[in-house]
Design an enzyme around this catalytic site. Sequence first.
Site, PDB file in Angstrom:
ATOM      1  N   LYS A  67       0.828  -1.208   0.000  1.00  0.00           N
ATOM      2  CA  LYS A  67       0.000   0.000   0.000  1.00  0.00           C
ATOM      3  C   LYS A  67       0.864   1.261   0.000  1.00  0.00           C
ATOM      4  CE  LYS A  67      -2.242  -1.441   3.681  1.00  0.00           C
ATOM      5  NZ  LYS A  67      -1.747  -2.830   3.743  1.00  0.00           N
ATOM      6  N   THR A  68       1.864   1.299   0.877  1.00  0.00           N
ATOM      7  CA  THR A  68       2.764   2.456   0.928  1.00  0.00           C
ATOM      8  C   THR A  68       3.555   2.580  -0.369  1.00  0.00           C
ATOM      9  OG1 THR A  68       2.973   2.251   3.334  1.00  0.00           O
ATOM     10  CG2 THR A  68       4.675   3.512   2.194  1.00  0.00           C
ATOM     11  N   ASP A 112      -1.162   6.732   6.479  1.00  0.00           N
ATOM     12  CA  ASP A 112      -1.156   5.298   6.714  1.00  0.00           C
ATOM     13  C   ASP A 112      -2.045   4.968   7.916  1.00  0.00           C
ATOM     14  OD1 ASP A 112      -0.485   2.676   6.326  1.00  0.00           O
ATOM     15  OD2 ASP A 112       1.471   2.796   7.307  1.00  0.00           O
ATOM     16  N   THR A 161      -5.466  -1.346   6.935  1.00  0.00           N
ATOM     17  CA  THR A 161      -5.621  -2.796   7.006  1.00  0.00           C
ATOM     18  C   THR A 161      -7.003  -3.169   7.514  1.00  0.00           C
ATOM     19  OG1 THR A 161      -4.678  -2.776   9.243  1.00  0.00           O
ATOM     20  CG2 THR A 161      -3.156  -3.143   7.421  1.00  0.00           C
ATOM     21  N   ARG A 220       6.532  -8.328   1.639  1.00  0.00           N
ATOM     22  CA  ARG A 220       7.382  -7.911   2.755  1.00  0.00           C
ATOM     23  C   ARG A 220       7.949  -9.132   3.480  1.00  0.00           C
ATOM     24  NH1 ARG A 220       4.390  -4.084   6.425  1.00  0.00           N
ATOM     25  NH2 ARG A 220       5.074  -2.517   4.914  1.00  0.00           N
TER      26      ARG A 220
END
Length: 341
Positions: A67-68, A112, A161, A220
């Site tokens: 997302k980032t 975020d 999330t 990740r």
Amino acid sequence: MAEEPLLNARELKEDKTWDLTLRPRTLADYIGQQQVKDNLAIFLQAARQREEPIEHVLIYGPPGLGKTTLAHIIAREMAINIRVTSGTAITKSGDLAALLTNLQEGDILFIDEIHRLPKIIEEVLYPAMEDFVLDIILGKGPAAQVVRLNLPRFTIIGATTRYNLLSAPLRERFGVTYRLDFYRKEDIAEIIQRSARLLSLKLDPEAATEISKRSRATPRVANRILKRVRDFSQVKGDGGKITVGQVKSALELLAVDHMGLEELDRKVLRSIVEKFGGGPVGLNTISAIVQEDAGTIEEVYEPYLMQMGFLARTSRGRVVTERGYEHLGVTPPSDLGNKLL
């Protein structure tokens, strides 16, 4: 201090420098999420052709899926500045006012975990997102006055999330919403190969495939495993290519099984089976037994267990499925079907 679980998809301190090195910088470099990429490419091209700032964007999905990264790619593709903050960092109206009044025309403000914004901050954000104005209250009581400041046209990109925790008025103010799903194993293997090239590592294709099987379908986590395997290969290997055997040996030491489950995942499943007959059981009860925060279980561990078909949520609580029993090597109860209703 206890070591963070290897497969926890939340960003750790050690990930920050690592992610900056490996993070794709353009849509062309971004692997996976093809439907999102295709829609985003059209959205950005249309905005560039109109020479207008893009609409507000909401990106949601489990942690670690990019997302980032997508927010930074949007800024880079539009050749505009991006300011980064989080929902927990904005605690007062003045915090938000300081961020918004320092934006330039067309800038992006990336928030975020936007679902963690306090409700009072949301109320201030609504007119800013809709009309690009900021209402500031001066004074208190009957003498209080509202001063309205005009803001440059800017874009909010929110990431979360927990999409279900966003209030309906806030969701409605985003013009575009993208959901990121868990990645295919083929895409994860390609991401691992790309990361290995950037790190000047020699990696057998079979080794990349093996890492992808155990990475919880999350980039990740895949990159974090690659780092651990690199360390193992450096100490135990011969300095050549990282082999599939080295990957298996490293992950065996780290207690990561062939399906990408680590000890806490198995502990969650076993606690439900052994103490509650397979369920149903409430989240807070599971949290107390495994001694892990309920929010972490719900956001980090449960999505993958459900994706793999090991765990189900019912109206009465969590239930281990037939596949979950099979993974633990335990015979499921005869009334499992009724538990899943």
